[in-house]
Motif scaffolding. Sequence first.
Motif, short mmCIF file in Angstrom:
data_model
loop_
_atom_site.label_atom_id
_atom_site.label_comp_id
_atom_site.label_asym_id
_atom_site.label_seq_id
_atom_site.Cartn_x
_atom_site.Cartn_y
_atom_site.Cartn_z
N ARG A 59 0.86 -1.19 0.00
CA ARG A 59 0.00 0.00 0.00
C ARG A 59 0.89 1.23 0.00
NH1 ARG A 59 -5.41 -0.34 2.15
NH2 ARG A 59 -5.99 -2.52 2.35
N VAL A 60 0.56 2.19 -0.87
CA VAL A 60 1.34 3.41 -0.98
C VAL A 60 0.39 4.60 -0.97
CG1 VAL A 60 2.92 4.74 -2.42
CG2 VAL A 60 3.15 2.27 -2.31
N ARG A 61 0.66 5.56 -0.06
CA ARG A 61 -0.07 6.83 -0.06
C ARG A 61 0.74 7.81 -0.90
NH1 ARG A 61 -0.39 9.40 4.94
NH2 ARG A 61 1.20 7.97 5.64
N LYS A 62 0.12 8.32 -1.95
CA LYS A 62 0.82 9.22 -2.87
C LYS A 62 -0.19 10.17 -3.49
CE LYS A 62 2.51 7.55 -6.92
NZ LYS A 62 3.44 6.91 -7.85
N SER A 65 -3.91 10.05 -2.51
CA SER A 65 -4.63 8.81 -2.79
C SER A 65 -3.86 7.64 -2.22
CB SER A 65 -4.79 8.61 -4.30
OG SER A 65 -5.48 9.67 -4.88
N GLU A 66 -4.57 6.53 -2.02
CA GLU A 66 -3.91 5.32 -1.57
C GLU A 66 -4.02 4.27 -2.67
OE1 GLU A 66 -3.47 2.98 2.52
OE2 GLU A 66 -5.51 2.89 1.71
N PHE A 67 -2.87 3.69 -3.02
CA PHE A 67 -2.81 2.67 -4.04
C PHE A 67 -2.48 1.33 -3.38
CE2 PHE A 67 -1.64 6.69 -5.93
CZ PHE A 67 -2.44 6.74 -7.05
N ILE A 68 -3.11 0.26 -3.88
CA ILE A 68 -2.91 -1.08 -3.32
C ILE A 68 -2.53 -2.02 -4.47
CG2 ILE A 68 -3.93 -2.96 -2.00
CD1 ILE A 68 -6.07 -0.89 -1.08
N TRP A 69 -1.38 -2.72 -4.31
CA TRP A 69 -0.91 -3.65 -5.32
C TRP A 69 -0.55 -4.98 -4.66
CZ3 TRP A 69 1.83 1.22 -5.32
CH2 TRP A 69 1.34 2.13 -6.25
N LYS A 70 -0.77 -6.06 -5.37
CA LYS A 70 -0.31 -7.39 -4.93
C LYS A 70 0.84 -7.79 -5.84
CE LYS A 70 -1.85 -12.09 -4.15
NZ LYS A 70 -2.97 -13.03 -4.28
N ILE A 71 1.96 -8.17 -5.26
CA ILE A 71 3.16 -8.50 -6.01
C ILE A 71 2.98 -9.85 -6.69
CG2 ILE A 71 5.63 -8.97 -5.86
CD1 ILE A 71 5.68 -7.14 -3.39
N THR A 72 3.19 -9.89 -8.02
CA THR A 72 3.08 -11.14 -8.77
C THR A 72 4.37 -11.52 -9.47
OG1 THR A 72 2.25 -9.99 -10.73
CG2 THR A 72 0.60 -10.82 -9.17
N TYR A 88 2.52 -6.95 -11.06
CA TYR A 88 1.62 -6.67 -9.94
C TYR A 88 0.17 -6.77 -10.40
CZ TYR A 88 1.25 -2.02 -12.07
OH TYR A 88 1.05 -0.99 -12.95
N GLU A 89 -0.69 -6.93 -9.40
CA GLU A 89 -2.13 -6.93 -9.62
C GLU A 89 -2.68 -5.71 -8.88
OE1 GLU A 89 -5.91 -9.64 -8.22
OE2 GLU A 89 -3.95 -10.59 -8.41
N ASP A 90 -3.38 -4.85 -9.58
CA ASP A 90 -3.88 -3.61 -8.99
C ASP A 90 -5.17 -3.90 -8.23
OD1 ASP A 90 -4.34 -1.01 -8.29
OD2 ASP A 90 -4.59 -0.26 -10.33
#
Length: 138
Positions: A59-62, A65-72, A88-90
């Motif tokens: 999770r990154v706050r930038k 906004s907050e973005f969430i990614w799952k590492i693939t 990654y999967e958004d």
Amino acid sequence: MTEINRDAAKHMRVDVWLWTTRMFKTRNLATQACRGGHVQVDGQRVKAAQKVTIGQEVRVRKAGSEFIWKITGFIPTRMQASIAVQCYEDLTPPPDPALRGFVPRRDKGLGRPTKKDRREMEKFLGDMAKPQSRNRRG
């Protein structure tokens, strides 16, 4: 062409992963985001040197906004976006349309507002429409 590494035993620094997958323009910006507490891995704030593995959630706050990614997957260096997007999967939820503000628009072809138009806009919008004074004297 470089292959995407999907080995579950493979790991990479979180700041390097954020940079190689084009989440940040430079690695230094990714490191600063980690130092500032804007990056979380599986719900925990992390330092830039924290190792991440496949399947973890980042999770990154930038920019408000907050973005969430799952590492693939991992790539060894920064590459074109078409390859980076496969790592990654958004999971970021779509933004709430109610939070977006109203943006007044003029019809196309009307050109620049006249003085009368400007006064009507100021009357309608109140203090919001008045330009801020750039003169810092006085």
